[in-house]
Scaffold this motif. Structure first.
Motif, PDB file in Angstrom:
ATOM      1  N   CYS A 149      -9.150  10.117   2.125  1.00  0.00           N
ATOM      2  CA  CYS A 149      -7.950  10.330   1.821  1.00  0.00           C
ATOM      3  C   CYS A 149      -7.318   9.476   1.256  1.00  0.00           C
ATOM      4  O   CYS A 149      -5.985   8.949   1.762  1.00  0.00           O
ATOM      5  CB  CYS A 149      -7.447  11.169   3.170  1.00  0.00           C
ATOM      6  SG  CYS A 149      -5.787  11.976   2.905  1.00  0.00           S
ATOM      7  N   ARG A 150      -7.512   8.992  -0.171  1.00  0.00           N
ATOM      8  CA  ARG A 150      -6.650   8.269  -0.617  1.00  0.00           C
ATOM      9  C   ARG A 150      -6.401   8.770  -2.257  1.00  0.00           C
ATOM     10  O   ARG A 150      -7.398   8.311  -3.127  1.00  0.00           O
ATOM     11  CB  ARG A 150      -7.155   7.010  -0.774  1.00  0.00           C
ATOM     12  CG  ARG A 150      -6.563   5.935  -1.312  1.00  0.00           C
ATOM     13  CD  ARG A 150      -5.706   4.897  -0.223  1.00  0.00           C
ATOM     14  NE  ARG A 150      -4.902   3.697  -0.742  1.00  0.00           N
ATOM     15  CZ  ARG A 150      -3.751   3.480  -0.412  1.00  0.00           C
ATOM     16  NH1 ARG A 150      -3.069   4.375   0.325  1.00  0.00           N
ATOM     17  NH2 ARG A 150      -3.226   2.541  -0.884  1.00  0.00           N
ATOM     18  N   PRO A 151      -5.727   9.418  -2.431  1.00  0.00           N
ATOM     19  CA  PRO A 151      -5.441  10.248  -3.937  1.00  0.00           C
ATOM     20  C   PRO A 151      -5.132   8.812  -4.841  1.00  0.00           C
ATOM     21  O   PRO A 151      -4.549   8.106  -4.580  1.00  0.00           O
ATOM     22  CB  PRO A 151      -4.368  11.122  -3.975  1.00  0.00           C
ATOM     23  CG  PRO A 151      -3.458  10.412  -2.932  1.00  0.00           C
ATOM     24  CD  PRO A 151      -4.451   9.950  -1.662  1.00  0.00           C
ATOM     25  N   SER A 152      -5.656   9.054  -6.019  1.00  0.00           N
ATOM     26  CA  SER A 152      -5.184   8.455  -6.903  1.00  0.00           C
ATOM     27  C   SER A 152      -4.990   9.311  -8.459  1.00  0.00           C
ATOM     28  O   SER A 152      -5.549  10.410  -8.581  1.00  0.00           O
ATOM     29  CB  SER A 152      -6.312   7.362  -7.199  1.00  0.00           C
ATOM     30  OG  SER A 152      -7.508   7.926  -7.830  1.00  0.00           O
ATOM     31  N   ILE A 153      -4.206   8.692  -9.418  1.00  0.00           N
ATOM     32  CA  ILE A 153      -3.957   9.362 -10.745  1.00  0.00           C
ATOM     33  C   ILE A 153      -4.696   8.657 -11.672  1.00  0.00           C
ATOM     34  O   ILE A 153      -4.382   7.340 -11.933  1.00  0.00           O
ATOM     35  CB  ILE A 153      -2.498   9.677 -10.851  1.00  0.00           C
ATOM     36  CG1 ILE A 153      -1.747  10.487  -9.744  1.00  0.00           C
ATOM     37  CG2 ILE A 153      -2.257  10.279 -12.128  1.00  0.00           C
ATOM     38  CD1 ILE A 153      -2.181  11.925  -9.792  1.00  0.00           C
ATOM     39  N   HIS A 154      -5.484   9.238 -12.580  1.00  0.00           N
ATOM     40  CA  HIS A 154      -6.176   8.299 -13.542  1.00  0.00           C
ATOM     41  C   HIS A 154      -4.988   8.297 -14.814  1.00  0.00           C
ATOM     42  O   HIS A 154      -4.725   9.445 -15.287  1.00  0.00           O
ATOM     43  CB  HIS A 154      -7.503   8.981 -13.921  1.00  0.00           C
ATOM     44  CG  HIS A 154      -8.346   8.649 -13.107  1.00  0.00           C
ATOM     45  ND1 HIS A 154      -9.100   7.687 -12.609  1.00  0.00           N
ATOM     46  CD2 HIS A 154      -8.875   9.769 -12.112  1.00  0.00           C
ATOM     47  CE1 HIS A 154      -9.660   7.860 -11.614  1.00  0.00           C
ATOM     48  NE2 HIS A 154      -9.910   8.914 -11.153  1.00  0.00           N
ATOM     49  N   VAL A 155      -4.590   6.984 -15.348  1.00  0.00           N
ATOM     50  CA  VAL A 155      -3.759   7.066 -16.467  1.00  0.00           C
ATOM     51  C   VAL A 155      -4.312   6.699 -17.567  1.00  0.00           C
ATOM     52  O   VAL A 155      -3.697   6.338 -18.406  1.00  0.00           O
ATOM     53  CB  VAL A 155      -2.343   6.330 -15.835  1.00  0.00           C
ATOM     54  CG1 VAL A 155      -1.773   7.192 -14.785  1.00  0.00           C
ATOM     55  CG2 VAL A 155      -2.895   4.817 -15.548  1.00  0.00           C
ATOM     56  N   VAL A 182     -13.001   9.896   7.101  1.00  0.00           N
ATOM     57  CA  VAL A 182     -12.088  10.834   6.549  1.00  0.00           C
ATOM     58  C   VAL A 182     -10.688  10.098   6.027  1.00  0.00           C
ATOM     59  O   VAL A 182     -10.261  10.517   5.139  1.00  0.00           O
ATOM     60  CB  VAL A 182     -11.645  11.693   7.981  1.00  0.00           C
ATOM     61  CG1 VAL A 182     -10.603  12.559   7.274  1.00  0.00           C
ATOM     62  CG2 VAL A 182     -12.994  12.707   8.002  1.00  0.00           C
ATOM     63  N   PHE A 183     -10.213   9.004   6.892  1.00  0.00           N
ATOM     64  CA  PHE A 183      -9.178   8.681   6.337  1.00  0.00           C
ATOM     65  C   PHE A 183      -9.516   7.749   5.017  1.00  0.00           C
ATOM     66  O   PHE A 183      -8.567   7.876   4.112  1.00  0.00           O
ATOM     67  CB  PHE A 183      -8.600   7.427   7.356  1.00  0.00           C
ATOM     68  CG  PHE A 183      -7.986   8.086   8.559  1.00  0.00           C
ATOM     69  CD1 PHE A 183      -6.551   8.149   8.280  1.00  0.00           C
ATOM     70  CD2 PHE A 183      -8.433   8.891   9.324  1.00  0.00           C
ATOM     71  CE1 PHE A 183      -5.590   8.784   9.096  1.00  0.00           C
ATOM     72  CE2 PHE A 183      -7.560   9.332  10.653  1.00  0.00           C
ATOM     73  CZ  PHE A 183      -6.206   9.394  10.508  1.00  0.00           C
ATOM     74  N   THR A 184     -10.437   7.192   4.840  1.00  0.00           N
ATOM     75  CA  THR A 184     -10.771   6.453   3.720  1.00  0.00           C
ATOM     76  C   THR A 184     -10.696   7.299   2.350  1.00  0.00           C
ATOM     77  O   THR A 184     -10.370   7.293   1.629  1.00  0.00           O
ATOM     78  CB  THR A 184     -12.124   5.550   3.821  1.00  0.00           C
ATOM     79  OG1 THR A 184     -12.243   4.955   5.197  1.00  0.00           O
ATOM     80  CG2 THR A 184     -12.143   4.545   2.706  1.00  0.00           C
ATOM     81  N   GLN A 238      -5.448   6.401 -20.786  1.00  0.00           N
ATOM     82  CA  GLN A 238      -5.393   7.643 -21.822  1.00  0.00           C
ATOM     83  C   GLN A 238      -5.844   7.095 -23.103  1.00  0.00           C
ATOM     84  O   GLN A 238      -5.646   7.239 -24.204  1.00  0.00           O
ATOM     85  CB  GLN A 238      -3.801   7.788 -22.000  1.00  0.00           C
ATOM     86  CG  GLN A 238      -3.430   8.778 -20.861  1.00  0.00           C
ATOM     87  CD  GLN A 238      -3.960  10.041 -20.837  1.00  0.00           C
ATOM     88  OE1 GLN A 238      -3.909  10.882 -21.846  1.00  0.00           O
ATOM     89  NE2 GLN A 238      -4.830  10.393 -19.713  1.00  0.00           N
TER      90      GLN A 238
END
Lengths: 472, 415
Positions: free
Chosen positions: A17-23, A13-15, A25
């Motif tokens: 939960c690691r958001p990322s933003i794809h940049v 669950v912890f692993t 472009q």
């Protein structure tokens, strides 16, 4: 067993939960081809900062920054390295040492010490001989033809490199394969051998700056005559519009002769940079009525009319080019090079200890007329640059407008920038050239104009990875 | 060259609040598992927080304790500059403790004490990240002490109120755009830094009415007042190049970190032969009481002035729903969800508090191994929508997404 399973599930669950933003472009060149980028210009393009040329300044020049962003774009339209600049040998400064911040002491008031730009005593840098750093290596490739001090009109001056060296600006030598073999060569021929696919051209600031740095001592109304015809003008003149137009046009046509696309960058209003705005014209502060009375008596005694000192802030007394001694008027500018001790110790701008009027000499003052000449010439030059951009279908970067925005103060990525000297963050210790961060802001303006014009997607620059003013 | 009195102006923009991102809704494990609902139904002694009026319904004195872990992570991306960042993983451990019940058997009066965590998390970005001049790390926490009294007016109405004393701390680090020639740390790559640290405390109250028209239909209304967490004599520590030491003296500061007022209405309905309880709560949170925030330094220089950052927050309405299902005498299962709209409008989204609309889902289990003893567990997942927003005051913009996982364990015992 069950416990281990639960621990494992929790870990999952912890692993997860690691958001990322794809940049990503998809950087793209659009209608441009950045594979061989050439920068044409003056000291701003060379990476000049803190009053000299250093290897750090060159490596963080705005063309080097632009190249780094163009290189993110994949082949075949992305830039391919290496990006060759004629690097000097170190960070002391070439040909003279750069400015650093240091403690200075007022000889009249020994307790009054402050941080100020001082010439970095020590050594200076050299170049590899007088000639092109890249000569004979990298197939004579050069990507940054930024020549500190060069004007647009100098592009058509035969033997410019020799002339400039005599004037302590020995920068152009480096771009010739053998300057002695072709002493009458014009810089425009150097550009003609480089065949870029994309170029930026930022020329013209020195066509007005030399006049301004000389306190408006040269010819400013556009009627200057060359000291060596057809195009070698005195360094303190404003280039005549016709000469500017024809030389700019020639340099530009050489750059695009092999089909390059590019961006033309216009001339900022130099009267808004710290060199001209740091010392206030209304900088004579009188705290007592007695001081004002004494000065009024001195000036009346010498027969000057219309000069009146009051308690509070007063405009300095200046000498204008007509030889008049008068009080400065709103809008007039005092150059940053006016010696501080002359004002504080010798009464420049008011009167000296012997009771003699000591106006600030006209070499340190831009009067209303002189400022108007500079603004008129800048407007005319920029109109021509825009015209050239239009007819040749090139991007036009309105740096003049961007500097106006900067002059009113901007906040970018958590930093306030303004044209304030040292504290403004955008201008270096010479008051004329930007800091690395200032150059990065400029590069971002160029990128956004290029992206809009060529429908490209060149990523902008993380300005905060570069340095501002460095403090001891 | 003209001499200068150098005033390296900088932006002290990490002026913060206990904003939505820092408010924890973790004061009861069963309520947490039910989407944060719990104002209508007095499940256990944690009703001291959820609805002090519910304390009047308790049959015996109960002692309640819970501990939680919460691990929030925020990701940042700037598509224009092709750069991204993620906050470092940190785990925080809020806790709650309650004791309360009727003053004697069948009394209409009840007394209780709640000690609960209302804020207790932080963010830590990489020291060199692009937004370092706004924030490098932030840590806020606040624990409330709430002595409470309740009175059961009738079978229909029970009222209660508690006085709230909140105590906590703030800790903020940011970089300053002043590079050292020799470097504060001996390297020219170092920025200056500012570290703000202080203790905070404030007062407020929590009052509620619990209505019980029938055994299976109950209502609750509560109001928690705003608590102004005052920080006085916090320490402001500067690390700057030596030549700027007099411009940035180490000094003290005062500020206010407000916890917002919240009004809540809720309903609970029990059905399916008393097995299933459904709850629905609505929180109205008064964020707009602080339009701007200040940090006042006790010593000023030309470079160091009091700081002021605008924060035009909106009031929010948060719906929450939850269910509790009794499997048998021993085990119950809980689940819930909530939608928490952000109070932070575009233009004010700072990386010290990259707030966005949040989606909350939760589950839990309660086990009653002995008649007087209950064990509660809960797991909550929070994700924000991906938000592209700017912080105009700091000239900073980007795309943010925050996720957090909370695990909780609670125990209570009825005397």
């Amino acid at each position: 067993m069950k416990k281990i399973f639960i621990v494992g599930a929790v870990a999952m669950v912890f692993t997860a939960c690691r958001p990322s933003i794809h940049v990503n472009q998809n950087p793209s060149a659009g209608l441009a081809d950045f594979s061989n980028y050439l920068a044409i210009g003056n000291s701003l393009t060379a990476g000049y900062t803190d009053g000299s040329l250093t290897v750090s300044g060159q490596l963080h020049s705005y063309p080097a920054m632009l190249f780094g962003q163009f290189a993110v774009i994949p082949a075949p339209k992305g830039a391919v390295g290496p990006f060759i600049q004629p690097l000097v040998s170190g960070d002391w400064g070439y040909p003279g040492p750069k400015y650093i911040l240091g403690m200075t002491y007022n000889p009249c008031i020994p307790s009054d010490s402050s941080l100020a730009p001082i010439v970095n005593t020590g050594t200076s840098d050299s170049i590899n001989g007088d000639y092109l750093y890249a000569s004979g290596i990298n197939n004579n490739q050069i990507n940054n033809v930024g020549v500190p001090g060069i004007r647009a009109v100098d592009y058509k001056v035969a033997g410019y490199a020799i002339f400039a060296k005599l004037n302590k600006a020995p920068y152009a030598f480096r771009f010739y394969n053998n300057v002695n073999g072709s002493p009458n060569d014009e810089l425009v021929h150097v550009v003609g051998n480089l065949h870029p696919t994309f170029f930026t051209m930022w020329l013209g600031a020195n066509d007005v700056l030399g006049y301004a740095l000389a306190g408006g001592q040269g010819n400013g109304n556009g009627t200057a005559t060359p000291i060596v015809p057809p195009y070698l003008y005195n360094g303190s003149d404003i280039s005549p519009l016709i000469a500017f137009d024809s030389c700019y046009d020639l340099a530009l046509n050489t750059a695009i002769s092999t089909g390059a696309s590019g961006a033309l960058i216009n001339i900022p209003d130099i009267t808004s940079i710290p060199f001209f705005t740091t010392v206030p014209a209304k900088g004579l502060t009188l705290s007592r009525q007695g001081q004002a009375d004494t000065l009024n008596a001195i000036y009346a005694g010498y027969g000057y009319k219309g000069i009146n000192f009051t308690v509070g802030a007063n405009y300095f007394i200046i000498q204008d080019n007509a030889g008049n001694t008068r009080q400065a008027v709103p809008g007039e500018l005092i150059l940053m090079t006016v010696p501080d001790t002359s004002i504080t110790c010798h009464g420049w701008g008011s009167a000296n200890a012997a009771g003699v009027p000591t106006p600030i000499p006209n070499t340190y003052v831009l009067t209303t007329d002189e400022i108007q000449y500079i603004k008129t010439a800048t407007t005319n030059f920029n109109a021509f640059i825009q015209y050239e951009a239009n007819i040749h279908h090139l991007a036009y970067v309105d740096m003049n407008s961007y500097f106006k925005t900067l002059a009113s103060g901007i906040t970018f990525d958590g930093i306030n920038y303004s044209p304030a000297f040292v504290t403004g963050g955008a201008f270096s210790l010479d008051g004329i050239h930007p800091t690395q961060r200032g150059y990065a802001l400029i590069a971002n303006q160029i990128i956004s104009t290029i992206n809009a014009f060529y429908k490209s997607n060149v990523p902008s620059i993380d300005v905060n990875q570069y340095k501002g003013v460095v403090f001891p | 060259m003209k001499k200068q009195v150098l005033a390296a102006a900088f932006l002290l923009s990490a002026v913060t609040t206990f904003g939505a991102g820092y408010q924890l809704n973790l004061q009861g494990i069963r309520q947490l598992a039910m989407g944060g609902t719990g104002v209508a139904w007095p499940w256990d002694a944690s009703t001291i927080f959820y609805n002090p009026g519910g304390l009047g319904r308790m049959k015996t004195i109960q002692i309640y304790a819970s501990g939680l872990t919460i691990s929030p992570t925020t990701a940042f991306g700037n598509t224009l500059a092709n750069s991204s960042a993620v906050t470092q993983r940190q785990t925080f451990a809020p806790f709650n403790f309650y004791i309360g019940g009727p003053i004697q058997q069948d009394s209409k009066f009840a007394l209780g004490l709640g000690i609960y965590t209302v804020a207790g998390i932080g963010l830590k970005w990489d020291d060199q990240w692009i937004g370092r001049y706004i924030i490098q790390s932030i840590n806020l926490n606040a624990v409330c002490f709430q002595p409470t009294v309740a009175y059961r007016v009738s079978e229909l109405i029970s009222v209660g109120a508690g006085f709230v004393y909140a105590t906590g701390s703030m800790d903020i680090r940011q970089a300053l755009p002043v590079h050292g020639q020799y470097g504060p740390g001996g390297s020219t790559d170092d920025d200056g830094t500012l570290h703000l640290h202080g203790s905070a405390s404030g007062l407020g109250f929590n009052a509620g009415v619990q209505l019980k028209p029938s055994d299976n239909l109950q209502f609750g209304f509560t109001y928690r007042s705003q608590i102004n967490m005052g920080v006085s004599n916090g320490s402001a520590t500067f690390v700057v190049p030596q030549s700027l030491a007099t411009s940035f003296p180490n000094t003290n500061f005062d500020t206010q970190l407000p916890l917002p007022q919240v009004a809540t209405a809720g309903v609970a309905y029990r059905t399916m032969e008393d097995r299933l309880t459904l709850q629905f709560d609505l929180n109205y949170t008064g964020w707009n009481s602080y339009d701007s925030l200040r940090i006042n330094f006790s010593q000023h220089t030309s470079s160091l002035q009091d700081m002021h950052a605008p924060r035009h927050y909106r009031n929010t309405l948060t719906p929450r729903a939850g269910a509790n299902y009794k499997l048998g005498k021993v085990v119950s299962l809980m689940a819930g969800a909530a939608y928490e709209p952000t109070p932070v409008p575009n233009g004010f989204v700072s990386p010290d508090l990259p707030d966005a609309d949040r989606l909350v889902g939760s589950v839990g289990v309660s086990i009653k191994p002995f008649p007087r003893f209950t064990i509660l567990t809960a797991c909550e997942g929070i994700t924000t929508v991906t938000r592209n927003a700017s912080y105009d005051f700091g000239g900073f913009s980007g795309t943010y997404k925050t996720e957090a996982i909370t695990l909780g364990l609670g125990l209570y015992y009825n005397f």
